[in-house]
Enzyme design. Structure first.
Site, PDB file in Angstrom:
ATOM      1  N   SER A  20     -67.555  34.285   8.105  1.00 21.55           N
ATOM      2  CA  SER A  20     -66.939  33.661   9.234  1.00 21.55           C
ATOM      3  C   SER A  20     -65.736  34.669  10.110  1.00 21.55           C
ATOM      4  CB  SER A  20     -65.632  33.657   7.201  1.00 21.55           C
ATOM      5  OG  SER A  20     -63.963  33.298   8.377  1.00 21.55           O
ATOM      6  N   TYR A  62     -64.158  29.882  13.936  1.00 22.19           N
ATOM      7  CA  TYR A  62     -62.915  29.706  13.811  1.00 22.19           C
ATOM      8  C   TYR A  62     -62.346  30.156  15.290  1.00 22.19           C
ATOM      9  CZ  TYR A  62     -61.448  29.177   8.984  1.00 22.19           C
ATOM     10  OH  TYR A  62     -60.890  29.108   7.902  1.00 22.19           O
ATOM     11  N   LYS A 119     -67.608  21.714  10.064  1.00 21.14           N
ATOM     12  CA  LYS A 119     -67.084  21.708   9.206  1.00 21.14           C
ATOM     13  C   LYS A 119     -66.214  20.728   8.541  1.00 21.14           C
ATOM     14  CE  LYS A 119     -66.426  24.977   5.661  1.00 21.14           C
ATOM     15  NZ  LYS A 119     -65.185  26.044   5.366  1.00 21.14           N
ATOM     16  N   HIS A 121     -62.095  21.987   2.848  1.00 18.36           N
ATOM     17  CA  HIS A 121     -61.718  23.288   2.804  1.00 18.36           C
ATOM     18  C   HIS A 121     -61.449  23.364   1.310  1.00 18.36           C
ATOM     19  CE1 HIS A 121     -60.793  26.337   6.065  1.00 18.36           C
ATOM     20  NE2 HIS A 121     -60.175  27.230   5.084  1.00 18.36           N
TER      21      HIS A 121
HETATM   22  C1  FNR Z   1     -61.830  29.772   2.778  1.00 20.50           C
HETATM   23  N1  FNR Z   1     -62.726  29.182   3.300  1.00 20.50           N
HETATM   24  C2  FNR Z   1     -62.750  28.909   4.749  1.00 20.50           C
HETATM   25  N2  FNR Z   1     -63.942  28.416   5.113  1.00 20.50           N
HETATM   26  C3  FNR Z   1     -64.048  28.470   6.540  1.00 20.50           C
HETATM   27  O1  FNR Z   1     -64.467  27.648   7.276  1.00 20.50           O
HETATM   28  N3  FNR Z   1     -63.627  29.572   7.023  1.00 20.50           N
HETATM   29  C4  FNR Z   1     -62.879  30.456   6.325  1.00 20.50           C
HETATM   30  O2  FNR Z   1     -62.747  31.522   7.201  1.00 20.50           O
HETATM   31  C5  FNR Z   1     -62.503  30.411   5.293  1.00 20.50           C
HETATM   32  N4  FNR Z   1     -61.952  30.677   3.920  1.00 20.50           N
HETATM   33  C6  FNR Z   1     -61.275  30.495   2.816  1.00 20.50           C
HETATM   34  C7  FNR Z   1     -61.581  31.770   2.292  1.00 20.50           C
HETATM   35  C8  FNR Z   1     -60.969  31.997   0.826  1.00 20.50           C
HETATM   36  C9  FNR Z   1     -60.205  32.484   0.278  1.00 20.50           C
HETATM   37  C10 FNR Z   1     -61.852  30.136   0.404  1.00 20.50           C
HETATM   38  C11 FNR Z   1     -61.509  29.774  -0.915  1.00 20.50           C
HETATM   39  C12 FNR Z   1     -62.096  29.328   1.114  1.00 20.50           C
HETATM   40  C13 FNR Z   1     -63.334  27.883   2.787  1.00 20.50           C
HETATM   41  C14 FNR Z   1     -64.522  27.755   2.209  1.00 20.50           C
HETATM   42  O3  FNR Z   1     -65.200  27.870   3.383  1.00 20.50           O
HETATM   43  C15 FNR Z   1     -64.971  26.813   0.732  1.00 20.50           C
HETATM   44  O4  FNR Z   1     -65.139  24.872   2.192  1.00 20.50           O
HETATM   45  C16 FNR Z   1     -64.115  26.597   0.095  1.00 20.50           C
HETATM   46  O5  FNR Z   1     -64.198  27.431  -0.869  1.00 20.50           O
HETATM   47  C17 FNR Z   1     -65.089  25.315  -0.532  1.00 20.50           C
HETATM   48  O6  FNR Z   1     -64.080  25.305  -1.945  1.00 20.50           O
HETATM   49  P1  FNR Z   1     -63.733  25.689  -3.257  1.00 20.50           P
HETATM   50  O7  FNR Z   1     -64.870  25.230  -3.901  1.00 20.50           O
HETATM   51  O8  FNR Z   1     -64.375  27.391  -2.958  1.00 20.50           O
HETATM   52  O9  FNR Z   1     -63.145  26.043  -3.870  1.00 20.50           O
END
Ligand code: FNR
Length: 391
Positions: A128, A152, A259, A283
């Site tokens: 990330s 981001y 994404k 997400h």
């Molecule tokens: C994320 N996700 C996320 N996505 C992204 O593009 N950049 C990021 O920095 C983050 N940060 C982030 C932090 C936390 C704590 C979580 C749980 C999720 C989303 C991540 O990439 C992904 O889409 C989700 O985690 C998918 O859902 P599940 O399977 O973890 O419930």
């Protein structure tokens, strides 16, 4: 060697009285993580948007898809490998970007631990933009396993160009641009504890080490972290539109992945604009509540994407979830929260164990169901056990 051999190693260790230090299933893993994670970190990782209905649906909806086993197929040798972005990868699994990996381990270097888990398993880590260690250092820990960089997109185009340029120079193999997070969704757990880690200066090291970001500050972040955090807050979250695709493309020669695509029309538009891959995800239900489970949207996105590969995450909790997502057309499947819990419980080894457990279950499911290859999984498909109206 098969990924399923992890099962044998666990049973063999049991003969010496050794049981896995970290559970192999998600429900127990989550319970154990709840016992050890500091409440602010746990809330941030576990929580989601609104009353978390969408986030719960993401996982629950997998139960409404099923696969039908085939018999009399020689599955004594399985091949889980895939080709993606010109890379040959041993499995279809990758680690989804998680911006607070850094604070999931006690030492504050969870991004490095995640990268180490990636190096040890061959499962690519999507790093990330939000991290406690800069992407260059994270890349060093990924060993021979290729990694992806998730952007981001900041409002400052020069900063965006700098971050992407650094990622390309550090050897990342794809640029994943997250579309659904120019503003943070309404997250009651974090709001009730008035906790947003970034505003407390956590996970901003990619910014604090960036020459363009530093040049925007009167004094370096080390001398005035408060001012650096405020600058970060003012620059986070460019609102992207389709017109930005050529600009995003111009930032690097890396394959471009979008994404957050959930609608077939958006998938078609992305394909028409020539993106290299689509990443179907909501997400993990952290950004918008009230949506449809991501796995239920995957088939429509896959159909619209045609030959363009579709990555998927949101609600994947087990090896059988991975296989179902592939059966529904995903080219690669992202693991999110489960590996974050692994990091919290055991650092790199914890995340490695979570990934190995998921891969073992996927491999053994393929063995039992008569699917020797990823192509066979896709051909077999999955059936919905309840009807879904809509898209
Ligand atoms: C994320 N996700 C996320 N996505 C992204 O593009 N950049 C990021 O920095 C983050 N940060 C982030 C932090 C936390 C704590 C979580 C749980 C999720 C989303 C991540 O990439 C992904 O889409 C989700 O985690 C998918 O859902 P599940 O399977 O973890 O419930």
């Amino acid at each position: 060697m098969h990924f399923g051999d992890y099962q044998t190693s666990i049973y063999m260790a049991g003969l010496q009285g050794i049981v896995p230090a970290i559970p192999v299933d998600f429900a127990t893993l989550r319970r154990r993580a709840e016992e050890v994670m500091p409440p602010p970190v746990l809330n941030y990782v576990q929580g989601g948007c609104g009353d978390e209905w969408t986030q719960d649906q993401n996982a629950a909806a997998f139960r409404q898809w099923g696969m039908i086993p085939r018999m009399m197929v020689d599955c004594s040798a399985r091949d889980l490998s895939i080709d993606l972005f010109g890379l040959h990868l041993p499995t279809p699994v990758f680690m989804a970007p998680i911006g607070v990996n850094g604070i999931c381990t006690e030492d504050g270097h969870g991004d490095l631990a995640a990268a180490e888990a990636s190096a040890r398993t061959g499962v690519p880590f999507c790093a990330s933009t939000l991290a406690n260690d800069p992407i260059e250092r994270v890349a060093e820990r990924q060993g021979a396993t290729p990694g992806f960089f998730q952007l981001y997109t900041p409002k400052d185009p020069e900063l965006a160009a700098s971050l992407v340029g650094r990622a390309e120079a550090a050897g990342y193999k794809a640029l994943v641009v997250t579309l659904d997070t120019w503003v943070t969704g309404w997250r009651p757990r974090d709001l009730n504890s008035a906790n947003f880690p970034q505003l407390r200066g956590a996970v901003l090291q990619n910014y604090f080490t960036d020459p363009v970001f530093r040049a925007r500050l009167a004094v370096p972040p080390e001398e005035n972290p408060q001012a650096a955090v405020l600058l970060w807050a003012s620059l986070f979250g460019k609102v992207l539109t389709w017109d930005d695709i050529p600009w995003l493309r111009s930032l690097s020669s890396l394959p471009l992945v979008l994404k957050g695509i959930c609608h077939p029309d958006d998938a078609r538009r992305a394909v028409d604009l020539g993106v290299d891959a689509i990443y179907c995800s909501n997400h993990g239900g952290r950004q918008a509540n009230g949506g449809i489970a991501a796995i239920d949207l995957l088939p429509g996105v896959v159909a619209a994407a045609g030959t363009t590969p579709v990555l998927f995450d949101s609600g994947v909790r087990s090896g059988s979830d991975v296989v179902k997502a592939i059966a529904l057309g995903a080219a690669a499947v992202g693991i999110g929260r489960p590996y974050a819990y692994g990091l919290a419980l055991g650092g790199a080894a914890g995340a490695e164990h979570v990934l190995r457990s998921i891969l073992a279950e996927a491999d053994l499911l393929m063995a039992v169901n008569g699917y020797p290859t990823i192509a066979a999984v896709r051909e077999a498909g999955a059936r919905r056990t309840q009807q879904l109206s809509g898209l």
